[in-house]
Enzyme design. Structure first.
Site, PDB file in Angstrom:
ATOM      1  CB  ILE A  27     102.154  75.364  64.335  1.00  0.00           C
ATOM      2  CG1 ILE A  27     102.782  75.951  63.083  1.00  0.00           C
ATOM      3  CG2 ILE A  27     101.310  76.392  65.080  1.00  0.00           C
ATOM      4  CD1 ILE A  27     101.752  76.282  61.995  1.00  0.00           C
ATOM      5  CB  ALA A  48     101.967  81.402  57.578  1.00  0.00           C
ATOM      6  CE1 TYR A 113     103.099  82.112  52.354  1.00  0.00           C
ATOM      7  CE2 TYR A 113     102.194  83.045  50.341  1.00  0.00           C
ATOM      8  CZ  TYR A 113     102.159  82.895  51.711  1.00  0.00           C
ATOM      9  OH  TYR A 113     101.183  83.539  52.448  1.00  0.00           O
TER      10      TYR A 113
HETATM   11  N1  LIG Z   1     100.854  89.499  54.383  1.00  0.00           N
HETATM   12  C1  LIG Z   1     100.079  89.231  53.345  1.00  0.00           C
HETATM   13  O1  LIG Z   1      99.964  90.042  52.406  1.00  0.00           O
HETATM   14  C2  LIG Z   1      99.299  87.952  53.278  1.00  0.00           C
HETATM   15  C3  LIG Z   1      98.575  87.694  52.108  1.00  0.00           C
HETATM   16  C4  LIG Z   1      97.828  86.529  52.033  1.00  0.00           C
HETATM   17  C5  LIG Z   1      97.782  85.657  53.096  1.00  0.00           C
HETATM   18  N2  LIG Z   1      98.516  85.914  54.201  1.00  0.00           N
HETATM   19  C6  LIG Z   1      98.443  84.945  55.283  1.00  0.00           C
HETATM   20  O2  LIG Z   1      98.093  85.627  56.462  1.00  0.00           O
HETATM   21  C7  LIG Z   1      98.654  84.945  57.591  1.00  0.00           C
HETATM   22  C8  LIG Z   1      99.429  85.934  58.424  1.00  0.00           C
HETATM   23  O3  LIG Z   1     100.467  86.451  57.616  1.00  0.00           O
HETATM   24  P1  LIG Z   1     101.291  87.747  57.989  1.00  0.00           P
HETATM   25  O4  LIG Z   1     101.410  88.545  56.784  1.00  0.00           O
HETATM   26  O5  LIG Z   1     100.785  88.316  59.263  1.00  0.00           O
HETATM   27  O6  LIG Z   1     102.720  87.080  58.204  1.00  0.00           O
HETATM   28  P2  LIG Z   1     103.819  87.272  59.314  1.00  0.00           P
HETATM   29  O7  LIG Z   1     103.857  88.684  59.739  1.00  0.00           O
HETATM   30  O8  LIG Z   1     105.041  86.609  58.773  1.00  0.00           O
HETATM   31  O9  LIG Z   1     103.213  86.434  60.512  1.00  0.00           O
HETATM   32  C9  LIG Z   1     103.330  85.053  60.543  1.00  0.00           C
HETATM   33  C10 LIG Z   1     103.513  84.680  61.981  1.00  0.00           C
HETATM   34  O10 LIG Z   1     103.652  83.259  62.048  1.00  0.00           O
HETATM   35  C11 LIG Z   1     104.684  83.012  62.969  1.00  0.00           C
HETATM   36  N3  LIG Z   1     105.277  81.705  62.747  1.00  0.00           N
HETATM   37  C12 LIG Z   1     106.143  81.314  61.796  1.00  0.00           C
HETATM   38  N4  LIG Z   1     106.475  80.048  61.958  1.00  0.00           N
HETATM   39  C13 LIG Z   1     105.797  79.608  63.046  1.00  0.00           C
HETATM   40  C14 LIG Z   1     105.737  78.380  63.740  1.00  0.00           C
HETATM   41  N5  LIG Z   1     106.442  77.318  63.342  1.00  0.00           N
HETATM   42  N6  LIG Z   1     104.935  78.287  64.824  1.00  0.00           N
HETATM   43  C15 LIG Z   1     104.219  79.351  65.238  1.00  0.00           C
HETATM   44  N7  LIG Z   1     104.250  80.544  64.641  1.00  0.00           N
HETATM   45  C16 LIG Z   1     105.028  80.667  63.550  1.00  0.00           C
HETATM   46  C17 LIG Z   1     105.688  84.111  62.764  1.00  0.00           C
HETATM   47  O11 LIG Z   1     106.533  84.223  63.872  1.00  0.00           O
HETATM   48  P3  LIG Z   1     107.993  84.878  63.707  1.00  0.00           P
HETATM   49  O12 LIG Z   1     107.751  86.337  63.418  1.00  0.00           O
HETATM   50  O13 LIG Z   1     108.647  84.628  65.016  1.00  0.00           O
HETATM   51  O14 LIG Z   1     108.649  84.178  62.570  1.00  0.00           O
HETATM   52  C18 LIG Z   1     104.755  85.304  62.626  1.00  0.00           C
HETATM   53  O15 LIG Z   1     104.393  85.813  63.881  1.00  0.00           O
HETATM   54  C19 LIG Z   1      99.480  83.807  57.017  1.00  0.00           C
HETATM   55  O16 LIG Z   1      98.708  82.632  57.013  1.00  0.00           O
HETATM   56  C20 LIG Z   1      99.740  84.235  55.590  1.00  0.00           C
HETATM   57  O17 LIG Z   1      99.966  83.119  54.761  1.00  0.00           O
HETATM   58  C21 LIG Z   1      99.276  87.050  54.329  1.00  0.00           C
END
Ligand SMILES: NC(=O)c1ccc[n+]([C@@H]2O[C@H](COP(=O)([O-])OP(=O)(O)OC[C@H]3O[C@@H](n4cnc5c(N)ncnc54)[C@H](OP(=O)(O)O)[C@@H]3O)[C@@H](O)[C@H]2O)c1
Length: 282
Positions: A27, A48, A113
């Site tokens: 992205i 993200a 963040y």
């Molecule tokens: N985990 C939590 O507790 C939590 C809490 C609140 C909100 N959120 C939100 O929930 C969403 C998902 O989070 P998650 O916990 O599933 O995080 P995650 O496991 O780190 O997943 C994020 C994904 O985004 C991908 N990504 C990173 N940079 C990118 C780019 N430039 N273009 C396309 N894809 C990219 C990552 O790919 P790579 O693996 O290849 O880097 C990964 O697959 C995010 O918006 C996060 O802010 C998460």
């Protein structure tokens, strides 16, 4: 990043969902994003930079994905005539203890963040004002990959006991419930607004861990409460990440269910056996 094709009409079967990973759609790549939304009716931006501590010393990189990337996705969704769901976080708030943060409470992030995600919310809404829904979640765990329940299970399997902070309050949330909420929102025709897709009620990390431990048959004292100061990290962790669920009713939808119900239903799916906690996936 997830898009639902027009054929789906938001029964949204797995065959109707396009879910490109980062290697298929970065992205931060303007031209790739511009074409990605063509032919879909809902874009869900889950992409993200989520390395909360690393973002403190790489804020520009976090901003490039979480703020500029989100804006880029919003512009693409708008030009494709698609609705956008921008996934966001409790870290947009300052974590000051008090009442649950309302959906329209003023954001005041205290981490790099959190600043990048708050900026992503604002930029998405500005870029696609008629079609952006913000869905904030928190303390997520899911079937695949690393997660807090899996870390606790691994720690217990290895040491028989774990120390867990008991002075940060939040809302454990099963990723499947968030997915269901997003489908419900889109199915209800929602196209704007802010919703908190977090487990109902509240818990400390200690309480969350204790429920995981109990479900795995460990004794009550296998999880020991500690204070946050004894587990210092680069980015300050919010003491109070409890979000209100005030807007679901306005959309004619039920608020998220209690976090304990989510966890009880999730545990069989998480399959926290000794082998799976070592491998990180069921
Ligand atoms: N985990 C939590 O507790 C939590 C809490 C609140 C909100 N959120 C939100 O929930 C969403 C998902 O989070 P998650 O916990 O599933 O995080 P995650 O496991 O780190 O997943 C994020 C994904 O985004 C991908 N990504 C990173 N940079 C990118 C780019 N430039 N273009 C396309 N894809 C990219 C990552 O790919 P790579 O693996 O290849 O880097 C990964 O697959 C995010 O918006 C996060 O802010 C998460």
């Amino acid at each position: 990043m997830t898009g639902c094709s027009p054929a789906s009409s938001l029964g949204c079967s797995p065959d109707d969902v396009l879910a490109p990973g980062r290697s298929q759609l970065d992205i931060t790549d303007e031209s790739a994003v511009a074409s990605m939304a063509q032919g879909v009716d809902v874009v869900v931006n889950t992409a993200a930079w989520t390395a909360v501590d690393a973002a403190e010393s790489a804020e520009d990189a976090a901003h490039a994905v979480n703020a500029l990337g989100a804006e880029r996705v919003a512009r693409a969704a708008r030009s494709a005539g698609a609705r956008l769901v921008q996934i966001s976080t409790d870290y947009v708030f300052d974590g000051a203890p008090g009442r649950p943060f309302a959906e329209d409470a003023i954001v005041n992030p205290t981490t790099a963040y959190g600043r990048s995600k708050a900026e992503g919310e604002a930029r998405s809404v500005r870029a696609h004002p008629e079609g952006t829904t913000i869905v904030r979640t928190s303390w997520l765990y899911g079937r695949y990959g690393p997660s807090f329940p899996r870390s606790i299970a691994a720690g217990l399997a290895e040491h028989g006991a774990v120390d867990v902070v008991d002075d940060q309050h939040g809302q454990p949330t099963w990723a499947r419930d968030v997915a269901r909420s997003v489908i419900d929102l889109m199915g209800a025709g929602v196209s704007v607004g802010t919703f908190h897709a977090t487990g109902g009620g509240q818990a400390t990390w200690f309480e969350f861990a204790a429920r995981v431990a109990t479900s795995l048959g460990y004794p009550d004292d296998a999880v020991r409460p500690i204070a946050t100061d004894s587990a210092a990290r680069a980015a300050p962790r919010p003491r109070w990440s409890v979000l209100a669920h005030g807007t679901w009713g306005d959309a004619g939808l039920a608020a998220p269910r209690p976090w304990r119900d989510m966890l009880d239903d999730a545990l069989p799916d998480l399959a926290l056996t000794a082998a799976t906690v070592r491998n990180g996936t069921p």
